[in-house]
Design a protein around this motif. Structure first.
Motif, PDB file in Angstrom:
ATOM      1  N   SER A  56       0.843  -1.185   0.000  1.00  0.00           N
ATOM      2  CA  SER A  56       0.000   0.000   0.000  1.00  0.00           C
ATOM      3  C   SER A  56       0.880   1.237   0.000  1.00  0.00           C
ATOM      4  O   SER A  56       1.904   1.295   0.692  1.00  0.00           O
ATOM      5  CB  SER A  56      -0.909   0.011   1.231  1.00  0.00           C
ATOM      6  N   VAL A  57       0.496   2.232  -0.784  1.00  0.00           N
ATOM      7  CA  VAL A  57       1.261   3.466  -0.918  1.00  0.00           C
ATOM      8  C   VAL A  57       0.335   4.650  -0.644  1.00  0.00           C
ATOM      9  O   VAL A  57      -0.791   4.698  -1.138  1.00  0.00           O
ATOM     10  CB  VAL A  57       1.868   3.584  -2.332  1.00  0.00           C
ATOM     11  N   MET A  58       0.817   5.592   0.142  1.00  0.00           N
ATOM     12  CA  MET A  58       0.081   6.827   0.410  1.00  0.00           C
ATOM     13  C   MET A  58       0.494   7.892  -0.593  1.00  0.00           C
ATOM     14  O   MET A  58       1.679   8.059  -0.874  1.00  0.00           O
ATOM     15  CB  MET A  58       0.366   7.325   1.825  1.00  0.00           C
ATOM     16  N   ASN A  59      -0.478   8.619  -1.133  1.00  0.00           N
ATOM     17  CA  ASN A  59      -0.200   9.696  -2.088  1.00  0.00           C
ATOM     18  C   ASN A  59      -0.675  11.027  -1.519  1.00  0.00           C
ATOM     19  O   ASN A  59      -1.821  11.154  -1.067  1.00  0.00           O
ATOM     20  CB  ASN A  59      -0.898   9.444  -3.420  1.00  0.00           C
ATOM     21  N   LEU A  60       0.228  12.011  -1.525  1.00  0.00           N
ATOM     22  CA  LEU A  60      -0.110  13.386  -1.162  1.00  0.00           C
ATOM     23  C   LEU A  60      -0.179  14.196  -2.453  1.00  0.00           C
ATOM     24  O   LEU A  60       0.824  14.320  -3.157  1.00  0.00           O
ATOM     25  CB  LEU A  60       0.942  13.980  -0.231  1.00  0.00           C
ATOM     26  N   GLU A  61      -1.356  14.727  -2.763  1.00  0.00           N
ATOM     27  CA  GLU A  61      -1.528  15.528  -3.975  1.00  0.00           C
ATOM     28  C   GLU A  61      -1.625  16.999  -3.613  1.00  0.00           C
ATOM     29  O   GLU A  61      -2.389  17.387  -2.722  1.00  0.00           O
ATOM     30  CB  GLU A  61      -2.793  15.114  -4.726  1.00  0.00           C
ATOM     31  N   THR A  62      -0.851  17.827  -4.303  1.00  0.00           N
ATOM     32  CA  THR A  62      -0.919  19.272  -4.152  1.00  0.00           C
ATOM     33  C   THR A  62      -1.250  19.867  -5.517  1.00  0.00           C
ATOM     34  O   THR A  62      -0.656  19.476  -6.529  1.00  0.00           O
ATOM     35  CB  THR A  62       0.397  19.833  -3.614  1.00  0.00           C
ATOM     36  N   SER A  63      -2.200  20.805  -5.558  1.00  0.00           N
ATOM     37  CA  SER A  63      -2.650  21.351  -6.835  1.00  0.00           C
ATOM     38  C   SER A  63      -2.843  22.857  -6.730  1.00  0.00           C
ATOM     39  O   SER A  63      -3.019  23.412  -5.647  1.00  0.00           O
ATOM     40  CB  SER A  63      -3.962  20.685  -7.265  1.00  0.00           C
ATOM     41  N   THR A  64      -2.810  23.514  -7.889  1.00  0.00           N
ATOM     42  CA  THR A  64      -3.040  24.955  -7.959  1.00  0.00           C
ATOM     43  C   THR A  64      -3.431  25.332  -9.380  1.00  0.00           C
ATOM     44  O   THR A  64      -3.127  24.605 -10.334  1.00  0.00           O
ATOM     45  CB  THR A  64      -1.784  25.741  -7.538  1.00  0.00           C
ATOM     46  N   ALA A  65      -4.108  26.460  -9.496  1.00  0.00           N
ATOM     47  CA  ALA A  65      -4.347  27.083 -10.793  1.00  0.00           C
ATOM     48  C   ALA A  65      -3.762  28.489 -10.792  1.00  0.00           C
ATOM     49  O   ALA A  65      -4.235  29.373 -11.508  1.00  0.00           O
ATOM     50  CB  ALA A  65      -5.844  27.118 -11.114  1.00  0.00           C
ATOM     51  N   GLY A  66      -2.730  28.678  -9.981  1.00  0.00           N
ATOM     52  CA  GLY A  66      -1.989  29.934 -10.012  1.00  0.00           C
ATOM     53  C   GLY A  66      -2.484  31.014  -9.085  1.00  0.00           C
ATOM     54  O   GLY A  66      -1.982  32.145  -9.129  1.00  0.00           O
ATOM     55  N   SER A 121      -0.223  16.460 -14.029  1.00  0.00           N
ATOM     56  CA  SER A 121      -0.922  17.094 -15.145  1.00  0.00           C
ATOM     57  C   SER A 121      -0.665  18.591 -15.086  1.00  0.00           C
ATOM     58  O   SER A 121      -0.350  19.137 -14.024  1.00  0.00           O
ATOM     59  CB  SER A 121      -2.424  16.814 -15.068  1.00  0.00           C
ATOM     60  N   GLY A 122      -0.775  19.247 -16.231  1.00  0.00           N
ATOM     61  CA  GLY A 122      -0.620  20.686 -16.287  1.00  0.00           C
ATOM     62  C   GLY A 122       0.823  21.123 -16.415  1.00  0.00           C
ATOM     63  O   GLY A 122       1.750  20.309 -16.429  1.00  0.00           O
ATOM     64  N   PRO A 123       1.057  22.446 -16.507  1.00  0.00           N
ATOM     65  CA  PRO A 123       2.409  22.980 -16.708  1.00  0.00           C
ATOM     66  C   PRO A 123       3.284  22.818 -15.476  1.00  0.00           C
ATOM     67  O   PRO A 123       2.815  22.866 -14.343  1.00  0.00           O
ATOM     68  CB  PRO A 123       2.160  24.458 -17.027  1.00  0.00           C
ATOM     69  N   ASP A 124       4.584  22.639 -15.718  1.00  0.00           N
ATOM     70  CA  ASP A 124       5.562  22.454 -14.644  1.00  0.00           C
ATOM     71  C   ASP A 124       6.140  23.805 -14.226  1.00  0.00           C
ATOM     72  O   ASP A 124       5.929  24.822 -14.873  1.00  0.00           O
ATOM     73  CB  ASP A 124       6.679  21.539 -15.148  1.00  0.00           C
ATOM     74  N   GLY A 125       6.897  23.793 -13.129  1.00  0.00           N
ATOM     75  CA  GLY A 125       7.664  24.968 -12.745  1.00  0.00           C
ATOM     76  C   GLY A 125       7.381  25.515 -11.371  1.00  0.00           C
ATOM     77  O   GLY A 125       8.114  26.385 -10.881  1.00  0.00           O
ATOM     78  N   TYR A 160       0.582  17.921  -8.390  1.00  0.00           N
ATOM     79  CA  TYR A 160       1.844  17.225  -8.123  1.00  0.00           C
ATOM     80  C   TYR A 160       1.595  16.129  -7.086  1.00  0.00           C
ATOM     81  O   TYR A 160       0.773  16.286  -6.179  1.00  0.00           O
ATOM     82  CB  TYR A 160       2.896  18.191  -7.576  1.00  0.00           C
ATOM     83  N   ASP A 161       2.356  15.037  -7.209  1.00  0.00           N
ATOM     84  CA  ASP A 161       2.233  13.909  -6.285  1.00  0.00           C
ATOM     85  C   ASP A 161       3.526  13.667  -5.529  1.00  0.00           C
ATOM     86  O   ASP A 161       4.623  13.734  -6.107  1.00  0.00           O
ATOM     87  CB  ASP A 161       1.883  12.624  -7.050  1.00  0.00           C
ATOM     88  N   GLN A 162       3.392  13.359  -4.251  1.00  0.00           N
ATOM     89  CA  GLN A 162       4.464  12.809  -3.430  1.00  0.00           C
ATOM     90  C   GLN A 162       3.917  11.535  -2.816  1.00  0.00           C
ATOM     91  O   GLN A 162       2.820  11.541  -2.241  1.00  0.00           O
ATOM     92  CB  GLN A 162       4.889  13.775  -2.329  1.00  0.00           C
ATOM     93  N   GLN A 163       4.668  10.431  -2.918  1.00  0.00           N
ATOM     94  CA  GLN A 163       4.184   9.161  -2.403  1.00  0.00           C
ATOM     95  C   GLN A 163       5.061   8.664  -1.255  1.00  0.00           C
ATOM     96  O   GLN A 163       6.257   8.958  -1.201  1.00  0.00           O
ATOM     97  CB  GLN A 163       4.139   8.111  -3.524  1.00  0.00           C
TER      98      GLN A 163
END
Length: 476
Positions: A261-271, A305-309, A435-438
């Motif tokens: 089993s793996v835990m995923n932390l998702e962080t997202s933004t639209a700027g 997904s989406g642009p990097d940076g 973005y994902d961190q597992q």
């Protein structure tokens, strides 16, 4: 991470896998096809870029299990040794195609402790749990790997220890080493740089004592076992990170990968701050102080997904509360990976930082840090040990930094993972991205300093026994 984060400068053991590791060293010279397997593995190599210089080096590899027991590939590390084009040259790893799937193969660049005329660095190839295991007689199939200079200038490879210009078909190649845990299973490193030597730390599992182990075998962020096992999935507001961002517990998810089993932390933004969702999970109790802390963490260089940076921070750390500015009983010990830079850094950097104290306004910090400016995308074994004299950090079994007694903790701490954005200056687009961190597991052993190999042995023991959670660390 504290609420007031600002810009700053700052394996399984031999007992776990029976691979006939008592065999003698290689009988043939390095690089010859007749080299004998020293530990049940054979590495085969060919190159599809045979020039003395090339736009990128292309070591294509296969690993065969010549032993009598199945080998989990997540326990295997391969090392391709080469000479950097200059002291400042940086490199990037890529996988073009692999039978096991490129998503299950990692590549990390490291420097050799004893540089030679043909090698001062190596590319370490690792595998995630999703790569599965090699049965006796089986091989990985093609792994079409490559690496290039970060500035895309041509690289020289004719003087690289592991390079074979004439190798245009697969054959045994002992100039690439293979390790199972901390034990060399194939190959010969350039002089004075063997992965193990007689002074290596012990690999036997440690004596019984208070421990926390969690395999993160949960169904979702509302699983009642999360709270029952002492964790809190953060939802309250506040720093660190972008003003106006929220901490979204629903973005902490769990899935099965390769039987674990793996835990995923998702962080997202639209700027914008209002569109930014960050993630954190932490122990509810601050009861951890001296001893060993370990986790297997997957860092990401690119968004799902989406642009990097974006100026992203991916972490594993311990911390207690700052009772007053410059209070001397504050403590914090961080692994922080910045895939796109930040805090004045232009690109990838991994920090380990030990904190004595700080003042948020005006900013003043008392800490000691170590750093490496390179990509750490992929799975990594992170270990930090705290005894009565020092704090020592390890990444993938190798020492990363040692910090002095002035930074030892005076009070117990919590254990935390989070992923957050320093600011919105790295990528100004309003296109949504995530973005994902597992995290594979976390381990704490109270008041015992374990080697990375002992950590691997202990975790392997838990998994062999089917134990997904244990907490015998007493409350304080």
């Amino acid at each position: 991470m504290t609420t007031f984060r600002r810009s700053r400068i700052r394996a399984a053991a031999a007992a776990a896998v029976t691979l006939a590791l008592g065999c003698t060293a290689l009988a043939a010279l390095p690089g010859t096809a007749g080299a004998a397997a020293a530990g049940g593995l054979v590495v085969q190599y060919r190159t599809s870029a045979s020039g003395a210089t090339a736009d990128q080096s292309e070591p294509w590899l296969k690993v065969r299990n010549s032993g009598s027991a199945s080998v989990p590939l997540s326990d295997v590390k391969l090392r391709y040794y080469f000479k950097g084009d200059s002291a400042s040259a940086a490199y990037r790893f890529a996988c073009s195609w692999a039978v096991k799937g490129c998503a299950n193969i990692t590549g990390t660049f490291r420097t050799l402790p004893n540089p030679t005329a043909t090698a001062d660095r190596y590319l370490e190839i690792g595998f995630t749990a999703g790569a599965g295991a090699l049965a006796p007689g089986a091989d990985t199939g093609d792994m079409q790997l490559r690496f290039h200079r970060a500035d895309w200038q041509p690289l020289g490879q004719s003087d690289d220890y592991s390079f074979g210009a004439e190798r245009n078909t697969y054959g045994d190649w002992a100039r690439i080493t293979a390790q199972v845990g901390s034990v060399t299973a194939w190959g010969e490193a350039p002089g004075g740089n063997g992965p193990t030597d007689p002074t290596d730390p012990p690999t036997d599992p440690p004596a019984d004592g208070p421990r926390l182990f969690d395999d993160f075998s949960y169904t979702g962020h509302t699983d009642p076992r999360i709270a029952a096992n002492g964790w809190s999935v953060r939802s309250n507001s506040g720093g660190p990170g972008v003003p106006g961002a929220v901490w979204a517990p629903e973005n902490v998810t769990f899935s099965s990968q390769g039987g674990s089993s793996v835990m995923n932390l998702e962080t997202s933004t639209a700027g914008t701050g209002a569109s930014t969702e960050q993630t954190e999970i932490l122990t509810k109790s601050s009861k951890f102080r001296n001893g060993t802390y370990a986790a297997r963490v997957k860092f990401s260089d690119a968004p799902r997904s989406g642009p990097d940076g974006d100026h992203l921070v991916q972490t594993f750390f311990t911390i207690n509360d700052l009772k007053a500015p410059m209070a001397d009983d504050y403590a914090e010990y961080d692994f922080e990976y910045l895939p796109n830079g930040g805090w004045g850094e232009p690109s990838n950097i991994l920090y380990t930082t030990s904190w004595e104290t700080y003042r948020p306004d005006p900013w003043e910090a008392v800490n000691q840090h170590s750093e490496a400016r390179q990509s750490y995308a992929g799975w990594h074994d992170l270990v930090v040990t705290i005894d009565t004299s020092a704090i020592t950090y390890y990444v993938d079994g190798q020492p990363f930094g040692t910090h002095g007694a002035a930074y030892l903790p005076e009070r117990p701490m919590s254990i935390n993972f989070n992923q957050w954005l320093i600011d919105l200056a790295g990528q100004t687009s309003t296109t949504p991205r995530s973005y994902d961190q597992q995290v594979d597991y976390v381990l704490h052993v109270k008041d015992q300093v374990l080697s990375p190999a002992q950590v691997s042995a202990l975790v392997s023991g838990y998994r062999a026994a089917g134990t997904t959670f244990q907490d015998t660390v007493p409350a304080v």
